[in-house]
Each structure stands twice: as structure tokens, then as C-alpha cells.
Design an enzyme around this catalytic site. Structure first.
Site, PDB file in Angstrom:
ATOM      1  N   HIS A  63       0.823  -1.214   0.000  1.00 50.33           N
ATOM      2  CA  HIS A  63       0.000   0.000   0.000  1.00 50.33           C
ATOM      3  C   HIS A  63       0.851   1.256   0.000  1.00 50.33           C
ATOM      4  CE1 HIS A  63       0.723   0.812   4.299  1.00 50.33           C
ATOM      5  NE2 HIS A  63       0.583  -0.499   4.494  1.00 50.33           N
ATOM      6  N   CYS A 107       3.169  -5.108   6.552  1.00 54.14           N
ATOM      7  CA  CYS A 107       2.785  -4.646   5.225  1.00 54.14           C
ATOM      8  C   CYS A 107       3.992  -4.093   4.480  1.00 54.14           C
ATOM      9  CB  CYS A 107       1.714  -3.553   5.329  1.00 54.14           C
ATOM     10  SG  CYS A 107       0.081  -4.177   5.777  1.00 54.14           S
TER      11      CYS A 107
END
Length: 174
Positions: free
Chosen positions: A133, A149
Site C-alpha cells: 500500500h 505490510c
């Protein structure tokens, strides 16, 4: 040489160095086409957490390289998965371990909010609570900073988002 002129020269040198430090470019979005060694099919995303780089294999021996932020100590993982969703300006619901560490964090942070750590786009990964992301903290790119992440500059996630479909294989290695 008098003390005054030495002090003036030192002050000038400090000012020049400080100016260079203050104007030094931060991590910038600019994917690079690089030579890439590895036995991966074109279209595969390879994340090398030790390098803090993400590679999109474009042909045998070549990949597009992006700087990334990756999992901090104790939050890193490795394995093979696939992109199972793509989202623009996603809302973010903090996973349980984030809520445990930061109990005052809201249950959901709307997309587009400056407090939303997902940035302008996210691609979720199958089999867990991880995603590739964007970020609202560009200075974190290049570090061991996340709960697992893969963080990218917003311009870079936008570029990658356009290049890959749902189902893209993702290999994360340390």
C-alpha cells in the site's frame, strides 16, 4: 589567519552543510528498470525485505524496482502469496496487534484521511492481514517500519497498481 576569519569560514562551512542536508531529496517516486537475477515469471512481484526493495519482473533478467518500507523487527514475514484485492483510497481497520499496541486508535480510519496509513491505494495479499500500500508517511520508505505490510510512496503504489492485476504472484523474502 585570525580567529575571526577562521570562525567565519567554519560558520560558512556549517551553513553550506546544513543547507545541503535540509535540501537533500527524500525518497522520491521513480521506479527504475534494473537487471534482476532470479527465476521468476514476468508479472511476479518480488519483495526483498533486507534490501527494502520491491521488484516487478517485466521480462527474464529485468525488473522495475521500487523503494519500500517493510516489517519492523518481530513483524517480518516471508512467503509466497497473491494479490487478492485492489482498492483506491481504502478505509483502514487496524489489525488486532495494532489495536493492542495502540488501544486509542479508531476501529476504522476513512480513506483519504491524513491519519490513514494506507495512502492512495492498497493491494491486499491473500492469507493474512497484509497489503502492499501507499503511505501517509513518505519518510518511512526505506525503513523497517510496519507491522508486516509493504509500504510504498503514493506515486509508486499508483504506478504498480496500474501494472498488475488481482491474482499477481507476490514473493516476499528476507
Amino acid at each position: 589567519m585570525s580567529f575571526g576569519s577562521r570562525s567565519a569560514k567554519l560558520a560558512m562551512a556549517v551553513a553550506v552543510v546544513a543547507s545541503a542536508v535540509l535540501t537533500a531529496p527524500r525518497a522520491e517516486a521513480r521506479p527504475d528498470l534494473v537487471v534482476f537475477r532470479g527465476d521468476y515469471s514476468p508479472g511476479t512481484i518480488v519483495v526483498r525485505t533486507g534490501e527494502r526493495r520491491l521488484y516487478l519482473v517485466v521480462e527474464p533478467g529485468h525488473a522495475v524496482r521500487y523503494p519500500v518500507g517493510v516489517g519492523r523487527a518481530g513483524k517480518q514475514w516471508a512467503g509466497t502469496t497473491k494479490i487478492d484485492g485492489k482498492y483506491r483510497n481504502p478505509a483502514w481497520a487496524p489489525p488486532a496487534d495494532v489495536k493492542r499496541d495502540v488501544p486509542t486508535i479508531p476501529d476504522v480510519i476513512p480513506g483519504g484521511s491524513p491519519a490513514n496509513p494506507m495512502g492512495v491505494a492498497a493491494m491486499t495479499l491473500a492469507g493474512g492481514e497484509y497489503a502492499i500500500h501507499g503511505t501517509n508517511r513518505p519518510q518511512s520508505i526505506g525503513g523497517f517500519v510496519s507491522y508486516g505490510c509493504i509500504r510504498m510512496l503514493n506515486d509508486d503504489i499508483t504506478d504498480l497498481y496500474e501494472r498488475v492485476p488481482v491474482g499477481t504472484q507476490v514473493v516476499v523474502m528476507r
